[in-house]
Design an enzyme around this catalytic site. Structure first.
Site, PDB file in Angstrom:
ATOM      1  N   ASP A  16       0.857  -1.182   0.000  1.00  0.00           N
ATOM      2  CA  ASP A  16       0.000   0.000   0.000  1.00  0.00           C
ATOM      3  C   ASP A  16       0.894   1.233   0.000  1.00  0.00           C
ATOM      4  O   ASP A  16       2.118   1.151   0.205  1.00  0.00           O
ATOM      5  CB  ASP A  16      -0.886  -0.043   1.243  1.00  0.00           C
ATOM      6  N   ASP A  18      -0.468   5.117   0.994  1.00  0.00           N
ATOM      7  CA  ASP A  18      -0.832   6.004   2.093  1.00  0.00           C
ATOM      8  C   ASP A  18      -0.782   5.265   3.424  1.00  0.00           C
ATOM      9  O   ASP A  18      -1.455   4.248   3.602  1.00  0.00           O
ATOM     10  CB  ASP A  18      -2.243   6.578   1.888  1.00  0.00           C
ATOM     11  N   ASP A 215      -1.568  -0.671   6.046  1.00  0.00           N
ATOM     12  CA  ASP A 215      -1.856  -0.110   7.364  1.00  0.00           C
ATOM     13  C   ASP A 215      -3.324  -0.225   7.727  1.00  0.00           C
ATOM     14  O   ASP A 215      -3.706   0.116   8.842  1.00  0.00           O
ATOM     15  CB  ASP A 215      -1.443   1.362   7.413  1.00  0.00           C
TER      16      ASP A 215
END
Length: 343
Positions: A16, A18, A215
């Site tokens: 990922d 962000d 996250d």
């Protein structure tokens, strides 16, 4: 404790962006260096993003500026996934209303469809992706078009929030929810947490043992699990040890690390014991004890008792192992009471 580094189990990384590589315009400390080390070890890194506001080349340029040498070929976006689905579902040249960025419109055009911006152009589909410049008029236009139940509605993603430099901000999912509330319709979703975007990333580099790093439990980890891949939750973005502990079964990661530097550390093994105190109800007496890196966690009833400190990740790993073993099939997030017995 195993001697191999965590990264040694995998032949590619699906990462990922962000909350993992950067927050807003700035790199998360140590993340670019860690990813460069992954690549220097011969493992390709593919970036899987639900952010549809930029083209893959723009994303690659940003990554390179941050210290991760990357090209657009190493980026897969939910906007690409949405354009691919619409290409399969619609006739060439079909008008598609863009509720999103110019980058999204370009992908729709490259898919052989005609991007438009108004109900007056009679679109037969609406594609909605994140764009920080979207306003009420844009959402209203989508609602007007979607009043026709025959119009296809495709959302690039439904992330409720997005990490920014100043904190957590509303994501595309909040804008999708606004249109959904007005139209009483639910869109199809092209990107995370659906599996195809991850499968496509692994196929792009010929990976047979990839790992998904993210996250967010509800997008990165869920999507990686649905794809059948190993998953790692990194604690530099949205989710926390507390939310991971109480996660629903399909959103539980295989591993937890504080930062991407954890990829180059060995993972401690976990020893599980199961027992019963012999209570009359046969439920409250049942317990699971997990021991990892010298830390023991016992899950029983609605509590987890941990012989460690709450700032020790090994303690949280043990707590997760015990709680998840005690509660293997969970469909709603839980909030177990964690009791810390400091050594």
């Amino acid at each position: 404790m195993a001697s191999e580094r965590l990264i040694d189990q995998f032949d590619a990384v699906l990462s990922d962006l962000d909350g993992v590589v950067y927050a807003g315009p700035d790199a998360i400390p140590g993340a670019p260096e860690a990813l460069e080390e992954v690549k220097s070890g011969g493992r390709p890194v593919i970036f899987v993003t639900n952010n549809a506001s930029r083209s893959v080349d723009q994303v690659a340029e940003h990554l390179t500026e941050l210290g991760v040498e990357t090209t657009g070929e190493a980026v897969i976006s939910s906007a690409q996934a949405a354009a691919g689905v619409l290409k399969e579902r619609l006739a060439a040249g079909t008008n598609v209303l863009i509720t999103g960025s110019q980058a999204l419109a370009q992908l729709i055009e490259e898919a052989g469809l005609n991007p438009v911006w108004s109900q007056e152009e009679e679109p037969r589909a609406v594609v909605q992706g994140f764009d920080p410049g979207l306003g009420w008029k844009d959402l209203a236009e989508a609602a007007y078009v979607l009043a026709d139940r025959g119009v296809l509605w495709m959302a690039t993603n439904t992330d409720a929030s997005i990490p920014q430099q100043r904190g957590i901000a509303p994501g595309n999912g909040t804008l999708v929810d606004a249109v959904s509330a007005a139209t009483r319709r639910t869109p199809e979703v092209a990107g995370k947490p659906e599996a195809p975007i991850f499968v496509a990333g692994a196929q792009r580099v010929g990976s047979t043992a990839p790992v998904v790093i993210g996250d967010r439990l509800d997008t990165d980890i869920l999507g990686g699990n649905r794809a059948g891949f190993a998953t790692i939750a990194v604690l530099t973005g949205v989710d926390t040890p507390e939310s991971i502990l109480g996660a629903v079964t399909e959103q539980r990661p295989r591993y937890i690390i504080k930062t991407l530097a954890g990829l180059f550390e060995p993972m401690p093994s976990v020893h599980i014991e199961i027992g019963d105190d012999g209570s009359d109800d046969g439920l409250s007496g049942h317990w699971v004890e997990a021991t990892s890196a010298g830390v023991t966690a016992r899950a029983q009833g609605e509590s987890v008792v941990v012989s460690g400190d709450d700032d020790d990740l090994d303690a949280w790993r043990a707590a997760c192992a015990a709680w998840w073993k005690l509660h293997p099939d969970v469909t709603e997030p839980t909030r177990p009471r964690v009791v810390w017995e400091h050594p």
